[in-house]
Design a protein around this motif. Structure first.
Motif, PDB file in Angstrom:
ATOM      1  N   ILE A  59       0.699  -1.250   0.034  1.00 47.54           N
ATOM      2  CA  ILE A  59       0.106  -0.084   0.026  1.00 47.54           C
ATOM      3  C   ILE A  59       0.885   1.334   0.213  1.00 47.54           C
ATOM      4  CG2 ILE A  59      -1.541   1.360   1.298  1.00 47.54           C
ATOM      5  CD1 ILE A  59      -2.666  -1.459   2.398  1.00 47.54           C
ATOM      6  N   GLY A  60       2.127   1.040   0.284  1.00 50.94           N
ATOM      7  CA  GLY A  60       3.152   2.135   0.056  1.00 50.94           C
ATOM      8  C   GLY A  60       3.707   2.643   1.427  1.00 50.94           C
ATOM      9  N   THR A  61       3.001   2.020   2.570  1.00 50.60           N
ATOM     10  CA  THR A  61       3.354   2.555   3.898  1.00 50.60           C
ATOM     11  C   THR A  61       4.078   1.587   4.360  1.00 50.60           C
ATOM     12  OG1 THR A  61       0.966   3.753   4.247  1.00 50.60           O
ATOM     13  CG2 THR A  61       2.626   3.338   6.226  1.00 50.60           C
ATOM     14  N   LYS A  62       5.355   2.098   5.116  1.00 54.91           N
ATOM     15  CA  LYS A  62       6.430   1.024   5.547  1.00 54.91           C
ATOM     16  C   LYS A  62       5.760   0.294   6.580  1.00 54.91           C
ATOM     17  CE  LYS A  62      10.972   1.171   7.824  1.00 54.91           C
ATOM     18  NZ  LYS A  62      11.440   0.019   7.168  1.00 54.91           N
ATOM     19  N   ASP A  63       6.086  -1.162   6.873  1.00 54.63           N
ATOM     20  CA  ASP A  63       5.495  -1.854   7.826  1.00 54.63           C
ATOM     21  C   ASP A  63       3.976  -1.855   7.816  1.00 54.63           C
ATOM     22  OD1 ASP A  63       8.135  -2.857   7.925  1.00 54.63           O
ATOM     23  OD2 ASP A  63       8.536  -1.218   9.696  1.00 54.63           O
ATOM     24  N   ILE A  64       3.145  -1.598   6.924  1.00 60.34           N
ATOM     25  CA  ILE A  64       1.830  -1.519   7.161  1.00 60.34           C
ATOM     26  C   ILE A  64       1.367  -2.854   7.558  1.00 60.34           C
ATOM     27  CG2 ILE A  64       1.099  -1.747   4.676  1.00 60.34           C
ATOM     28  CD1 ILE A  64      -0.697   0.471   7.376  1.00 60.34           C
ATOM     29  N   GLY A  65       1.878  -3.890   6.563  1.00 59.68           N
ATOM     30  CA  GLY A  65       1.232  -5.364   6.972  1.00 59.68           C
ATOM     31  C   GLY A  65       1.553  -5.579   8.525  1.00 59.68           C
ATOM     32  N   LEU A  66       2.405  -5.454   8.956  1.00 66.93           N
ATOM     33  CA  LEU A  66       2.957  -5.784  10.525  1.00 66.93           C
ATOM     34  C   LEU A  66       2.025  -4.744  11.552  1.00 66.93           C
ATOM     35  CD1 LEU A  66       6.768  -6.141  10.333  1.00 66.93           C
ATOM     36  CD2 LEU A  66       5.121  -7.524  10.264  1.00 66.93           C
ATOM     37  N   LYS A  67       1.693  -3.717  11.020  1.00 67.25           N
ATOM     38  CA  LYS A  67       0.778  -2.902  11.969  1.00 67.25           C
ATOM     39  C   LYS A  67      -0.233  -3.304  12.078  1.00 67.25           C
ATOM     40  CE  LYS A  67       3.779   1.164  11.374  1.00 67.25           C
ATOM     41  NZ  LYS A  67       4.076   2.734  10.828  1.00 67.25           N
ATOM     42  N   LEU A  68      -1.113  -3.654  10.572  1.00 71.67           N
ATOM     43  CA  LEU A  68      -2.444  -3.997  10.678  1.00 71.67           C
ATOM     44  C   LEU A  68      -2.462  -5.464  11.462  1.00 71.67           C
ATOM     45  CD1 LEU A  68      -3.363  -3.106   6.964  1.00 71.67           C
ATOM     46  CD2 LEU A  68      -3.941  -2.168   9.172  1.00 71.67           C
ATOM     47  N   GLN A  69      -1.535  -6.550  11.227  1.00 74.22           N
ATOM     48  CA  GLN A  69      -1.662  -7.761  11.850  1.00 74.22           C
ATOM     49  C   GLN A  69      -1.538  -7.606  13.576  1.00 74.22           C
ATOM     50  OE1 GLN A  69       1.954  -9.652  10.162  1.00 74.22           O
ATOM     51  NE2 GLN A  69       0.506 -10.812   8.815  1.00 74.22           N
ATOM     52  N   ASN A  70      -0.765  -6.504  13.980  1.00 76.01           N
ATOM     53  CA  ASN A  70      -0.999  -6.167  15.258  1.00 76.01           C
ATOM     54  C   ASN A  70      -2.161  -5.688  15.751  1.00 76.01           C
ATOM     55  OD1 ASN A  70       0.058  -5.692  18.025  1.00 76.01           O
ATOM     56  ND2 ASN A  70       0.419  -3.692  17.575  1.00 76.01           N
ATOM     57  N   MET A  71      -2.800  -4.985  14.937  1.00 66.97           N
ATOM     58  CA  MET A  71      -4.123  -4.412  15.537  1.00 66.97           C
ATOM     59  C   MET A  71      -5.117  -5.505  15.297  1.00 66.97           C
ATOM     60  SD  MET A  71      -4.501  -0.861  13.181  1.00 66.97           S
ATOM     61  CE  MET A  71      -6.359  -0.488  13.663  1.00 66.97           C
ATOM     62  N   ASP A  72      -5.174  -6.364  14.281  1.00 63.38           N
ATOM     63  CA  ASP A  72      -5.843  -7.572  14.208  1.00 63.38           C
ATOM     64  C   ASP A  72      -5.899  -8.284  15.723  1.00 63.38           C
ATOM     65  OD1 ASP A  72      -7.792  -9.423  12.984  1.00 63.38           O
ATOM     66  OD2 ASP A  72      -6.132 -10.645  13.074  1.00 63.38           O
ATOM     67  N   SER A  73      -4.572  -8.610  15.822  1.00 63.64           N
ATOM     68  CA  SER A  73      -4.157  -9.259  17.091  1.00 63.64           C
ATOM     69  C   SER A  73      -4.750  -8.692  18.629  1.00 63.64           C
ATOM     70  CB  SER A  73      -2.856  -9.789  17.354  1.00 63.64           C
ATOM     71  OG  SER A  73      -2.216 -10.299  16.306  1.00 63.64           O
ATOM     72  N   MET A  74      -4.751  -7.344  18.652  1.00 64.49           N
ATOM     73  CA  MET A  74      -5.166  -6.685  19.653  1.00 64.49           C
ATOM     74  C   MET A  74      -6.693  -6.827  19.873  1.00 64.49           C
ATOM     75  SD  MET A  74      -2.464  -3.335  19.829  1.00 64.49           S
ATOM     76  CE  MET A  74      -3.355  -2.496  18.953  1.00 64.49           C
ATOM     77  N   ILE A  75      -7.209  -6.713  18.708  1.00 63.46           N
ATOM     78  CA  ILE A  75      -8.986  -6.887  18.721  1.00 63.46           C
ATOM     79  C   ILE A  75      -9.200  -8.109  19.060  1.00 63.46           C
ATOM     80  CG2 ILE A  75     -10.911  -6.898  17.254  1.00 63.46           C
ATOM     81  CD1 ILE A  75      -9.209  -4.981  15.261  1.00 63.46           C
ATOM     82  N   MET A  76      -8.532  -9.113  18.696  1.00 66.54           N
ATOM     83  CA  MET A  76      -8.866 -10.453  18.932  1.00 66.54           C
ATOM     84  C   MET A  76      -8.669 -10.835  20.531  1.00 66.54           C
ATOM     85  SD  MET A  76     -10.311 -11.388  16.316  1.00 66.54           S
ATOM     86  CE  MET A  76     -10.896 -13.025  16.445  1.00 66.54           C
TER      87      MET A  76
END
Length: 70
Positions: free
Chosen positions: A1-18
């Motif tokens: 998407i053009g943002t550095k480490d966006i995949g890791l940030k989104l995975q972390n958010m998903d983990s925090m939600i769960m």
């Protein structure tokens, strides 16, 4: 998407939600079965769990989400 480490940030958010959902349901003694980013629960707890899932999403993402059923 053009943002550095966006995949890791989104995975972390998903983990925090769960984790939030898991902690809340554990306190409420609602058994869950986790399947990726979804949960399976007793039909009697469905509305309560769905409501908390939306709250957990909003708490972590700082934005509201609309869920529709097809």
């Amino acid at each position: 998407i053009g943002t550095k480490d966006i995949g890791l940030k989104l995975q972390n958010m998903d983990s925090m939600i769960m984790m939030d959902i898991m902690d809340w349901c554990t306190k409420k003694r609602i058994p869950l079965l986790f399947v990726h980013d979804s949960v399976i629960c007793d039909s009697r707890a469905h509305k309560e769990v769905k409501k908390h899932m939306l709250e957990a999403y909003e708490k972590v993402s700082h934005s509201a989400i609309k869920v529709t059923k097809k």
